[in-house]
Scaffold this active site. Structure first.
Site, PDB file in Angstrom:
ATOM      1  CB  VAL A  57       8.068   5.873   2.703  1.00 27.34           C
ATOM      2  CG1 VAL A  57       8.510   5.375   4.076  1.00 27.34           C
ATOM      3  CG2 VAL A  57       6.635   5.429   2.390  1.00 27.34           C
ATOM      4  CG  ASN A  83       4.724  -3.097   6.830  1.00 29.00           C
ATOM      5  OD1 ASN A  83       3.975  -3.983   6.425  1.00 29.00           O
ATOM      6  ND2 ASN A  83       4.382  -2.289   7.835  1.00 29.00           N
ATOM      7  CB  SER A 134      -1.735  -6.935  -0.981  1.00 29.84           C
ATOM      8  OG  SER A 134      -3.057  -7.396  -0.750  1.00 29.84           O
ATOM      9  CE1 TYR A 147      -3.343  -2.004  -0.029  1.00 30.52           C
ATOM     10  CE2 TYR A 147      -4.372  -3.997  -0.891  1.00 30.52           C
ATOM     11  CZ  TYR A 147      -3.551  -3.371   0.028  1.00 30.52           C
ATOM     12  OH  TYR A 147      -2.933  -4.121   0.998  1.00 30.52           O
ATOM     13  CB  SER A 150      -0.234   0.402  -5.481  1.00 32.06           C
ATOM     14  OG  SER A 150      -0.838  -0.267  -4.388  1.00 32.06           O
ATOM     15  CE  LYS A 151       0.192  -2.983  -0.700  1.00 31.54           C
ATOM     16  NZ  LYS A 151       1.358  -2.653   0.136  1.00 31.54           N
TER      17      LYS A 151
END
Length: 250
Positions: A57, A83, A134, A147, A150-151
């Protein structure tokens, strides 16, 4: 069959696979998307009304080809579940730019690319997008600079989508899972981590893949027809406890 179609990225395992099966139970056709071809084909085997498509993706050309294949086979796209994601945990000082980009290109770029490619079909169908962020995007934690950031970006991107595409009848919402008892999590979480989550989460347990999937499927359904632009923590109450210590919760 409802005749409706959903695309689920990161569908070879975990929340993506659980969501795929829940969509199939309600009669949807599902395009299962993943870059891990062996795992994807194994997950899709034995499932009816699915279309497995190998796609990274983070790559615009692969995303464009994937969406074209889904439209060719299914004719329409009624829901998109973004997802697919990668987890990479480490101190800020040890996160070089290559590591940062590896997380961002899948977790954030991938959501942008898939949504953009699906937008014309979703507008035609007055469809729905559910982006998976998240709990780490809602509040900071150590070792999650790439992480978590990014979320957090996924959460804001969701609201942009809701604001701009709402006039076309497209709804966009975001799910923020807390700790989920996936096979990977259970393999890498020590007993100390498991015990700490038990104490910190008001429901005193991990969530299940199906519990996350049920919320995703609901948000893609007509029952959520007036819900858009929302960021929903599905976390057993973890977000509600903030930075409070479990021992002070009495």
């Amino acid at each position: 069959m409802t005749g409706k179609t959903a695309i689920v990225t990161g569908a070879a395992r975990g929340i993506g696979l659980a969501t795929t099966k829940l969509f199939l139970e309600e009669g949807r056709r599902v395009a299962m998307i993943d870059r891990d071809e062996p795992a994807l084909m194994e997950a899709a085997s034995g499932l009816d009304n699915v279309l497995p498509v190998v796609c990274d993706v983070s790559q615009p050309d692969q995303v464009a080809a994937m969406v074209a294949e889904v439209q060719k086979q299914f004719g329409q796209i009624d829901a998109l579940v973004n997802n697919a994601g990668v987890a990479d945990f480490g101190p800020i000082d040890e996160t070089d730019f290559e590591r940062w980009r590896r997380v961002m290109e899948t977790n954030l770029d991938g959501v942008f690319l898939c949504s953009q490619a699906c937008a014309p079909a979703l507008k035609e169908a007055k469809g729905s997008i559910v982006n998976i962020a998240s709990i780490s995007g809602l509040r900071a934690s150590t070792l999650r600079v790439a992480y978590g950031t990014s979320k957090a970006g996924v959460m804001h991107l969701t609201q942009q989508q809701a604001a701009e595409w709402g006039e076309f009848g497209v709804r966009a919402n975001c799910i923020c899972p807390g700790p989920v008892a996936t096979k990977l999590a259970m393999a890498v979480h020590t007993q100390d981590i498991i015990d700490a989550y038990h104490d910190a989460i008001p429901l005193n347990r991990y969530g299940s893949e199906d519990e996350i999937g049920n919320v995703i499927v609901f948000l893609c359904s007509d029952k959520a027809s007036y819900v858009t632009g929302q960021v929903i923590a599905v976390d057993g109450g973890f977000q509600s406890t903030g930075i409070g210590l479990p021992s002070l919760r009495v």
